[in-house]
Design a protein around this motif. Sequence first.
Motif, PDB file in Angstrom:
ATOM      1  N   LEU A 190      38.160  41.642  38.641  1.00 15.99           N
ATOM      2  CA  LEU A 190      37.147  42.549  39.189  1.00 15.99           C
ATOM      3  C   LEU A 190      37.546  44.000  38.932  1.00 15.99           C
ATOM      4  CD1 LEU A 190      34.545  42.899  40.891  1.00 15.99           C
ATOM      5  CD2 LEU A 190      36.023  42.919  42.927  1.00 15.99           C
ATOM      6  N   ALA A 191      38.810  44.327  39.144  1.00 18.75           N
ATOM      7  CA  ALA A 191      39.276  45.699  38.941  1.00 18.75           C
ATOM      8  C   ALA A 191      39.111  46.157  37.499  1.00 18.75           C
ATOM      9  CB  ALA A 191      40.749  45.807  39.346  1.00 18.75           C
TER      10      ALA A 191
ATOM     11  N   ALA B 211      36.602  45.350  49.509  1.00 18.10           N
ATOM     12  CA  ALA B 211      35.368  44.959  50.193  1.00 18.10           C
ATOM     13  C   ALA B 211      34.445  44.182  49.257  1.00 18.10           C
ATOM     14  CB  ALA B 211      34.663  46.200  50.738  1.00 18.10           C
ATOM     15  N   ALA B 212      34.334  44.650  48.008  1.00 19.82           N
ATOM     16  CA  ALA B 212      33.489  43.946  47.035  1.00 19.82           C
ATOM     17  C   ALA B 212      34.041  42.557  46.739  1.00 19.82           C
ATOM     18  CB  ALA B 212      33.383  44.766  45.750  1.00 19.82           C
TER      19      ALA B 212
ATOM     20  N   LYS C 180      47.310  32.136  42.861  1.00 25.55           N
ATOM     21  CA  LYS C 180      47.306  32.833  41.569  1.00 25.55           C
ATOM     22  C   LYS C 180      45.882  32.996  41.054  1.00 25.55           C
ATOM     23  CE  LYS C 180      51.898  31.247  40.120  1.00 25.55           C
ATOM     24  NZ  LYS C 180      52.653  30.374  39.202  1.00 25.55           N
ATOM     25  N   ASP C 181      45.052  31.967  41.194  1.00 29.86           N
ATOM     26  CA  ASP C 181      43.661  32.047  40.744  1.00 29.86           C
ATOM     27  C   ASP C 181      42.895  33.106  41.532  1.00 29.86           C
ATOM     28  OD1 ASP C 181      44.062  30.094  38.854  1.00 29.86           O
ATOM     29  OD2 ASP C 181      43.260  28.465  40.091  1.00 29.86           O
ATOM     30  N   LEU C 182      43.125  33.163  42.844  1.00 26.96           N
ATOM     31  CA  LEU C 182      42.432  34.150  43.669  1.00 26.96           C
ATOM     32  C   LEU C 182      42.876  35.567  43.322  1.00 26.96           C
ATOM     33  CD1 LEU C 182      42.483  32.336  47.139  1.00 26.96           C
ATOM     34  CD2 LEU C 182      40.463  32.803  45.716  1.00 26.96           C
ATOM     35  N   VAL C 183      44.163  35.753  43.075  1.00 26.62           N
ATOM     36  CA  VAL C 183      44.660  37.077  42.697  1.00 26.62           C
ATOM     37  C   VAL C 183      44.085  37.490  41.347  1.00 26.62           C
ATOM     38  CG1 VAL C 183      46.704  38.446  42.130  1.00 26.62           C
ATOM     39  CG2 VAL C 183      46.767  36.859  44.061  1.00 26.62           C
ATOM     40  N   TRP C 184      44.003  36.531  40.412  1.00 27.36           N
ATOM     41  CA  TRP C 184      43.430  36.871  39.112  1.00 27.36           C
ATOM     42  C   TRP C 184      41.974  37.319  39.248  1.00 27.36           C
ATOM     43  CZ3 TRP C 184      44.431  38.800  34.784  1.00 27.36           C
ATOM     44  CH2 TRP C 184      43.473  38.800  33.762  1.00 27.36           C
TER      45      TRP C 184
ATOM     46  N   ALA D 278      32.349  38.693  47.577  1.00 22.81           N
ATOM     47  CA  ALA D 278      32.165  37.664  46.542  1.00 22.81           C
ATOM     48  C   ALA D 278      33.001  36.418  46.799  1.00 22.81           C
ATOM     49  CB  ALA D 278      32.521  38.245  45.173  1.00 22.81           C
ATOM     50  N   HIS D 279      33.950  36.498  47.728  1.00 28.64           N
ATOM     51  CA  HIS D 279      34.842  35.365  48.015  1.00 28.64           C
ATOM     52  C   HIS D 279      34.891  35.148  49.524  1.00 28.64           C
ATOM     53  CE1 HIS D 279      36.107  36.736  44.013  1.00 28.64           C
ATOM     54  NE2 HIS D 279      36.512  35.492  43.801  1.00 28.64           N
TER      55      HIS D 279
END
Length: 390
Positions: free
Chosen positions: A292-293, A26-27, A283-287, A31-32
Amino acid sequence: ADTTLSFPTWQAEEPGFSQWWKELIAAYQRAHPGVTIALQQIAYPNFVNEMTVRFASNTPPDIVELSGNNFGSFASQGWLEPLDERLRHDPMPAGWSSLQTLYQWDGHTQGVLVMGYGNMLFYNERLLADAGVAVPGNFAEFVAAVPKITAKDKGIYGLASVTAEYPTILSEMLSYVLWQGADAFHGGHYSFTDPAVVAALETYRRVVGGNAPLGNVQTMQRQTFISGKAAFTLDGPWVYALLKNAPEAVRPSLKMMAVPFLPHTGGAANSLHIASGISAERKDLVWQFIKLAMQPEWQRRYFVLTSSPPGLPGALTAEEIAAAPQLAIVAAGVKDAVAYIPTLQPIQANVNEFVQILMRTAVRILTTSDPVAQICEQTQAALARAIPLP
């Protein structure tokens, strides 16, 4: 354009873990804008097989979560993206778990630890007091204490352990080797025939084989301890949550402490990765999700919700420790932890076969009178045939 990132996991419905993933997602989505993470539940027994099929058919998930020792089998296929350059720009917070080293492959970091644990020592305060035994402060005291409590005629054991062919039997057997300063993989080679390793496994036979019920898988190990019939058990920190199921007369006597001998042994429970076969944009979005984690506030939240040590186990605030003092013990148990399974790539890539061979070795040590030196020699030969090391 709107983008959906696929995220299969076995934890989408698991208490504590599910809440953390959903809060984190959710966070991330706030942010995206325009990016949605599709969380998908897959039953744990089917998870690795389904992920293998997805990768092999060139349809990998975007956010990759792997369990335990499965990293090597995926990394060896070239299915995971190196993260070194990203980590240079967005490094892990200081104090990250030593178990992060498990995610090195061909000299590159290919994953980020989500949860890494150190084994804990659980003990029954009343049984120790009745036997006149103090809580051990080192390995020698532990070895001396266990047989003093065993009274098999009364149904009391000094130790509850896995003593049947079950994967976690490796954790205790190989930990006994490390706790006595020996090394079954010295210099990147099998060294089970080293006299120090043989002596360590003779101690394992004497302590575990002589003082724990034989034929126990993990559920039986835990039940033996929780029912008040064993003085000690070595297990993961999540067992603390099971102590509340003990009989009312037993529960106050059951305690948990960080294992009081070094090294702290443990392992990695799960991790996050980027599939090498997805687009650069994905890949950029997953990173960004992995990044964040890794942030301290989310690491703290993980620890509080799951009671399991995240990659940054020292991130808890004083208030959080005051509210749950056992978390400080769990954090101490994972400090400077080392994996009981060695970080040798051939073993990591063939971990299932490795586990099968050593399960049989452990059971043979505990349940037969075969000379330990002979068992070690045959184990080393079996490993060399099945998983040659350079």
